[in-house]
Design an enzyme around this catalytic site. Sequence first.
Site, PDB file in Angstrom:
ATOM      1  N   ASP A  63       1.200  -1.032   0.324  1.00  0.00           N
ATOM      2  CA  ASP A  63       0.375   0.254   0.116  1.00  0.00           C
ATOM      3  C   ASP A  63       0.787   1.413   0.387  1.00  0.00           C
ATOM      4  O   ASP A  63       1.261   1.533   0.785  1.00  0.00           O
ATOM      5  CB  ASP A  63      -0.767   0.015   1.311  1.00  0.00           C
ATOM      6  CG  ASP A  63      -2.116   1.058   1.579  1.00  0.00           C
ATOM      7  OD1 ASP A  63      -1.960   2.177   0.493  1.00  0.00           O
ATOM      8  OD2 ASP A  63      -2.778   1.277   1.898  1.00  0.00           O
TER       9      ASP A  63
ATOM     10  N   TYR B  39      -5.655  16.719 -10.511  1.00  0.00           N
ATOM     11  CA  TYR B  39      -4.780  15.412 -10.624  1.00  0.00           C
ATOM     12  C   TYR B  39      -2.873  16.268 -11.363  1.00  0.00           C
ATOM     13  O   TYR B  39      -2.490  15.608 -11.178  1.00  0.00           O
ATOM     14  CB  TYR B  39      -5.330  14.751 -11.889  1.00  0.00           C
ATOM     15  CG  TYR B  39      -4.726  14.068 -12.598  1.00  0.00           C
ATOM     16  CD1 TYR B  39      -3.659  12.997 -12.354  1.00  0.00           C
ATOM     17  CD2 TYR B  39      -3.936  13.941 -13.809  1.00  0.00           C
ATOM     18  CE1 TYR B  39      -3.470  11.084 -12.990  1.00  0.00           C
ATOM     19  CE2 TYR B  39      -3.393  13.018 -15.140  1.00  0.00           C
ATOM     20  CZ  TYR B  39      -2.530  11.369 -13.462  1.00  0.00           C
ATOM     21  OH  TYR B  39      -2.247  10.990 -14.856  1.00  0.00           O
TER      22      TYR B  39
ATOM     23  N   TYR C  38      -3.390   6.947  -8.180  1.00  0.00           N
ATOM     24  CA  TYR C  38      -4.779   8.153  -8.600  1.00  0.00           C
ATOM     25  C   TYR C  38      -4.949   8.790 -10.780  1.00  0.00           C
ATOM     26  O   TYR C  38      -4.498   9.918 -10.474  1.00  0.00           O
ATOM     27  CB  TYR C  38      -4.570   9.007  -7.359  1.00  0.00           C
ATOM     28  CG  TYR C  38      -6.873   9.052  -7.749  1.00  0.00           C
ATOM     29  CD1 TYR C  38      -7.840   8.568  -6.365  1.00  0.00           C
ATOM     30  CD2 TYR C  38      -7.317   9.829  -8.644  1.00  0.00           C
ATOM     31  CE1 TYR C  38      -8.976   9.307  -6.032  1.00  0.00           C
ATOM     32  CE2 TYR C  38      -8.487   9.958  -8.334  1.00  0.00           C
ATOM     33  CZ  TYR C  38      -9.416   9.404  -7.359  1.00  0.00           C
ATOM     34  OH  TYR C  38     -10.631  10.083  -7.169  1.00  0.00           O
TER      35      TYR C  38
END
Length: 282
Positions: free
Chosen positions: A36, A125, A61
């Site tokens: 993770d 982003y 992401y």
Amino acid sequence: MRVLVTGARGQLGYDVVKELTRRGHEAVGVDKEEMDITDEKSVKDYLGTAQAEAVIHCAAYTAVDAAESNVDLVRKINVDGTRFIAEVCKAQDIPMMYISTDYVFDGNGETPWEPNAHRDPVNVYGQMKYEGELVMEELVSKRYIVRISWVFGENGKNFVRTMVGLGKKLGKVSVVADQFGSPTYTADLAVLLCDMIETDKYGTYHATNEGICSWYDFAKEIFVQAGLDVEVTPVGSDAFPTAAKRPLNSRMSKDKLDEMGFHRLPTWQDALSRYVKTLTDC
């Protein structure tokens, strides 16, 4: 060489693992189940014993619109996660490759962006990927920062799959015609990334398939290659309001690839023709 690849179940990571293995390298593919990246201890425990000789960091992401309302999560993944990995690479003195994006630029003008151009993201982003680049520049001396755009590949959702699905279902689509860039096939990109990781030619690069098009041009060619008779209508970006602002100019200069002795990728049309043949579930 033993290479750890993050985001190994994503479009790009999947193909990077395949290409490393094809070349005889030992590819250690991890995703959040194994490591993770938002958990500093998880990263340091895993990387501390992985005995990696290099890291290719594909995990990120990438849901651009959702990022606008999930800033903290995007920062944890794209900035903090990158920092945790970079700190280990620095401590172990091993190379690290960070996959970035054309979204670090503001998208103005029509001139292709150079690798050293001023970065000024227009959405969350892009901002978080930019901050990830800053982490790399701060911590990792043996670094590759590789900016990519308009990605499509075998292992995931992408514009090509979406268009083929909509074309079959509707027979007509409207597609944005005022955003320009270069589609990038992950199978081709993986070859270049593996070429890079086998060298010590560190630096910031742009890597896409050759040629420039709009999303409208891309869609038309998708239907040609897929053998579908679909009516495609060009529209402006304002016809599809999105949570995140999109850059109009995603053209990126790849002259540095030539300067450093790397082979450019095939044209995006050639890449698309090969990719479409792999589609069976659209």
